[in-house]
Each structure stands twice: as C-alpha cells, then as structure tokens.
Scaffold this motif. Structure first.
Motif, mmCIF file in Angstrom:
data_model
loop_
_atom_site.group_PDB
_atom_site.id
_atom_site.type_symbol
_atom_site.label_atom_id
_atom_site.label_comp_id
_atom_site.label_asym_id
_atom_site.label_seq_id
_atom_site.Cartn_x
_atom_site.Cartn_y
_atom_site.Cartn_z
ATOM 1 N N TYR A 103 44.152 42.994 40.415
ATOM 2 C CA TYR A 103 45.946 42.901 40.147
ATOM 3 C C TYR A 103 46.992 43.333 41.249
ATOM 4 N N ASP B 56 44.738 42.083 27.105
ATOM 5 C CA ASP B 56 44.677 40.402 27.487
ATOM 6 C C ASP B 56 44.992 39.624 26.345
ATOM 7 N N LYS C 9 48.967 32.925 30.125
ATOM 8 C CA LYS C 9 48.227 34.683 29.396
ATOM 9 C C LYS C 9 48.235 35.800 30.181
ATOM 10 N N LEU C 10 48.429 36.392 29.952
ATOM 11 C CA LEU C 10 49.276 37.846 30.117
ATOM 12 C C LEU C 10 48.157 38.318 30.038
ATOM 13 N N VAL D 66 47.131 42.199 31.008
ATOM 14 C CA VAL D 66 48.233 43.922 31.715
ATOM 15 C C VAL D 66 47.099 45.823 31.274
ATOM 16 N N ALA E 299 50.053 44.810 36.102
ATOM 17 C CA ALA E 299 50.261 43.237 34.900
ATOM 18 C C ALA E 299 49.700 41.792 35.516
ATOM 19 N N LYS E 300 49.508 40.900 35.140
ATOM 20 C CA LYS E 300 48.918 39.805 35.590
ATOM 21 C C LYS E 300 48.856 38.616 34.900
ATOM 22 N N TYR E 301 50.207 37.287 35.176
ATOM 23 C CA TYR E 301 50.424 36.396 34.307
ATOM 24 C C TYR E 301 49.891 35.268 34.774
ATOM 25 N N TRP F 110 49.579 30.898 34.043
ATOM 26 C CA TRP F 110 49.840 29.469 33.116
ATOM 27 C C TRP F 110 49.278 28.441 34.347
ATOM 28 N N LYS G 83 49.569 32.090 39.351
ATOM 29 C CA LYS G 83 49.157 32.974 38.633
ATOM 30 C C LYS G 83 50.065 34.344 39.431
#
Length: 478
Positions: free
Chosen positions: A202, A272, A280-281, A283, A326-328, A330, A334
């Motif tokens: 992360y 996820d 996609k998220l 945590v 947390a990581k998003y 799209w 990222k």
C-alpha cells in the motif's frame, strides 16, 4: 487520530463480519492459469527474455539494484547498512555529497523458492532469501553498521542504523509450510511481519529505500521498532474466504531464537471491492502487539565503546499498533493511503544482558527498560499518493508522508530542555517523486527524489533537519 478507539472499533467490526456464519468456506473456481514460461535454457535467454530459473518445481530468483545519487545532507556509504546510505534525514546527516546507492528501489537479494503439490489442492511451499550490498557483496546487517560507529562523533560517522536484516543467511526470509487452494497457507520460520507486507502493498513507492520513509525505515513495518519488521520463529497463516481475506502471525520463542522481541502477534482483515467500470478498491486493517521489542543503537561515547567492545545499546518496550490501508485502482491510475497508530510502553519484562539478532551482546548497563516512565509515547504515521501507468512498461509516482509524535515527556520536560527534546511533540514530512521504465523483460531504470524534514522532538540531536536525495539506478530482476 489521537484516539485509538475508532480504528479498533473498525477492526472489530470487520472481524465480526468475517466470522459471520453465512460466509462461503471455499473460493470460487479459479480462472484457467496462464501458460507457464519455459525455464531458461541458455545464458543469453536468461538475460534477454522473461524466462524463469525453474527446475523440478524449484525457482532461483534475485534482484540486483545499483545506482548513484546526490544528497544535500548526507553521510558516507556503509557496506553493511541495508540501504547503504541514509536516504531519510537522520541525526548524523552532514554535508552535500555524491554517493553510490546500492538499493534505490529495493534490496538486492538472491533466493530460492518452491511449490510442490503432494495431494490434489495441497502443496508444500518454501522460500529462502538473502539480502546483500551489490557493490561489495556484504550481507545486509544493520546492527553491524551501528557497532562500526560506536563512540564516533555524529559529524564523523558513516551511514548506520538499526534493522531486522542482521547478517543472517536468511536476513530477508526463510520459511516453509503447506498451502491449500481452499484452506489457505500456513508457514513457519523467518517471515515478514503483516505490517511489512502491508507497507509493501500500500505504499505508493512500493517500500522504496530512496523515495519512501516507510520503506527506508522499518519503524512503520516493525510496529514502531525496525528489528520487528521480521520474525525468525513465527507461524503465519493467510486465507481467502469469499471476497474477504484474513491473516494472522504469532511469534514463538524469544531473543535466543534470533527474534527482536520475546513475543508478538498480529491479525489482519481485508477485502477487494470490484466496481467494474468505476474501478477497484482494496482495504486492509492490521492489529499488532509486540512484547519486549528491541530498538538498538550505537554506544554514544568512546569510553563506552572501549568498555563494551562489539556491543550495542538498546531500548526495550511493549509496542501496539493499528494500521489501516486503502488502495483504489481505476484504469492507469492507482491511489494509495495508509495510517498507523503506534503506542509505546515500558516492557512487560525488564531485560538484562542478552544477545541481539546480530549476535552482539547487549549489557545491562546499556539497556533502558524505563524510557516511558513519565508517559507513553504515541506515533501517528500517515501517507498518501498515487501512480500513473503511461503504458505497461512506464509509470510514475508521487507521494506524501507525515509523522506526528506526542509530547510524552510532559510540559515540564519540554520547558526545561526546549521543543527539540526527544520527549517533545514533533513531526516529519517527506515528499517524493519517481519514474520507472521497464525497458527489457528483466531490466528497469528509474530516477526520482525525496525531500524529508524533521521538526522539534523528532529532530532531537540532529546536525541538520532536512535532506534531498535525487537518485537514479538500474535494476535487474530474475
């Protein structure tokens, strides 16, 4: 952020959900595996293609990371120090200089791992990895770098610092276990802490030594003390249950088994969430407790160094933390974020003379068991940032990191010694940027910089409070 209640409540809430009776007990059917690359057949194929060194289920792998850079306030290279040089501003950060950089993005290492199925859905797994300096081939050994600077005035020191890498043949990892496609993976041996795995997953800079404070310093990964970023005799369990994942780590044995604590346990829960076209998220939450954790330091005077040769000083504490991640993702973007609340208290079991993870004797006279008598120390670590992939081979990242320390000495202490007393409130700020280009199957070249600044209590005893480290390097991974 000053209270632990909210993170703990979040952690317990996730834990309750993960134990719900109606969760599935097996993963959905996996997608068909990608075709396995043929093992390297010639030296030229090894250099020019992505072929692995895999034979009879055993894979040999490694990383060679070599670079150079400039520092506004630096120290000379120390071949034993895992990072080689002090990328983050440190107490002995001195004057402007050019340096070789033995691991800007990652620790150079060599390893062997294997996975062999012994029953349908069940496999034996193992992994052994050794980290080293690519310029001198010395083993990565933080405690040795400290001993080499025993009694040396700050202005004359070379790079040094504590580390879980202490010259062992398994100074990275060394474990074995069993893995099931349904019931998860259980391993035993020397393993990364769950918090180290969390940082690596992360951190926008991927745990980089040159561009990330939480990669350069193992304090975040080690629940406050870098020696506890890895445990030498630990059970580690990971499992996926439906859309959730869970993990646990339990250290058995103490200092006599090459651990930097007498006990530790960690729990992790995460998931996820796939939003389709909306990205996609991911945590995760990790709770950790370490008993009698060791933080080593060089002996402060020449007199102590002469009286206790080849020895170190140590602070012993009980450390507890909650890490939220947390990581998003799209498309090519990222975005990362993380927070850790670390609580330091006096040790459960005050220690006397012992042997540390580097094999050095730490004598009772140089051990502090009462550092947190007045108040408990609290450290908040926050970070955020992102990466953008221009294509499959080229990406760039930008990140910001912030530490906040409480005033754990009390108002009287800071009034007497000033705001730069180690007991006083303080902050650290760092901003970094890098570009990484994978120009061949196993090669990438990178460049970037990090600016770091320490203030007030976190700058106690520092020769300089800032550093900037433009760095470039070449990495070969196989």
């Amino acid at each position: 952020m000053k209270r632990l209640g909210i993170p703990v409540a979040m952690l317990l809430g996730v834990a309750t959900a993960a134990h719900a009776a109606d969760l599935p007990t097996a993963k959905p059917a996996p997608a068909p595996p990608l075709p396995t690359l043929a093992s390297c057949a010639t030296p030229m194929e090894f250099i020019t293609t992505a072929c692995p060194l895999t034979y009879y289920g055993i894979t040999f792998y490694g990383t060679i990371d070599m670079g150079a850079g400039w520092q506004s306030h630096g120290t000379k290279l120390n071949a034993a120090y895992p990072t080689g040089i002090e990328e983050l501003v440190s107490k002995n950060s001195n004057h402007a200089m050019w340096n070789l950089v033995p691991g800007g993005l990652s620790q150079s290492n060599i390893g062997v791992k294997g996975k062999e199925e012994f029953a349908p859905g069940w496999s034996f797994v193992f992994d052994l990895q050794f980290g080293f300096d690519p310029y001198t081939l010395q083993a990565a050994n933080g405690p040795k770098s400290l001993v080499e600077n025993n009694g040396v005035p700050l202005a004359l020191q070379n790079s040094n610092g504590d580390s879980s890498r202490a010259g062992q043949f398994y100074n990275s990892i060394g474990f074995a276990g069993v893995s099931s496609t349904t019931f998860g993976t259980l391993t035993f041996g020397r393993q990364n802490s769950l918090t180290l795995d969390g940082v690596n997953s992360y951190d926008p800079m991927g745990g980089s030594y040159a561009f990330s404070p939480i990669g350069y310093s193992g304090a975040t990964a080690g629940v406050g003390d870098t020696e506890d970023a890895r445990y030498s005799t630990a059970f580690k369990y990971r499992v996926d249950v439906g859309m959730f994942r869970a993990a646990a780590l339990w250290q058995v044995g103490g200092y006599n088994l090459n651990n930097a604590s007498t006990g530790a346990y960690q729990f992790q829960l995460g998931s996820d969430f796939n939003g389709g076209d909306y990205g996609k998220l991911g945590v995760d939450a990790i709770y950790s407790h370490v008993t009698d954790a060791v933080s080593s330091a060089a002996l402060s005077t020449a007199a102590l160094a002469a009286k206790y040769p080849d020895s170190l000083a140590a602070t012993i504490s009980d450390d507890t933390s909650v890490m939220l991640l947390a990581k998003y993702t799209w498309g090519p973007v990222k975005v990362f974020g993380g927070y850790e609340h670390i609580f330091f208290a006096n040790p459960s079991d005050p220690q006397t003379t012992f042997t540390d993870i580097g094999g050095y004797t730490v004598f009772t006279a140089n051990i502090s068991n009462t550092t947190y008598n007045a108040n408990n120390r609290i450290l908040h670590v926050l970070w955020t940032g992102g990466r953008y992939a221009f294509n499959d081979d080229l990406d760039a990242g930008l990140a910001y990191y912030h530490y906040i320390q409480n005033n754990w000495g009390g108002p009287a202490s800071c009034a007497t010694y000033g705001s730069s007393s180690s007991h006083c409130a303080g902050t650290m700020d760092a901003v970094s940027f890098d570009v990484d280009w994978k120009f061949a199957k196993k090669f990438d070249v990178y460049a970037g910089l990090m600016f770091s600044e320490m203030n007030n209590g976190l700058a106690n005893g520092f020769l300089n409070h800032t550093n900037i480290d433009p760095t470039a390097g070449l990495r070969f991974r196989f």
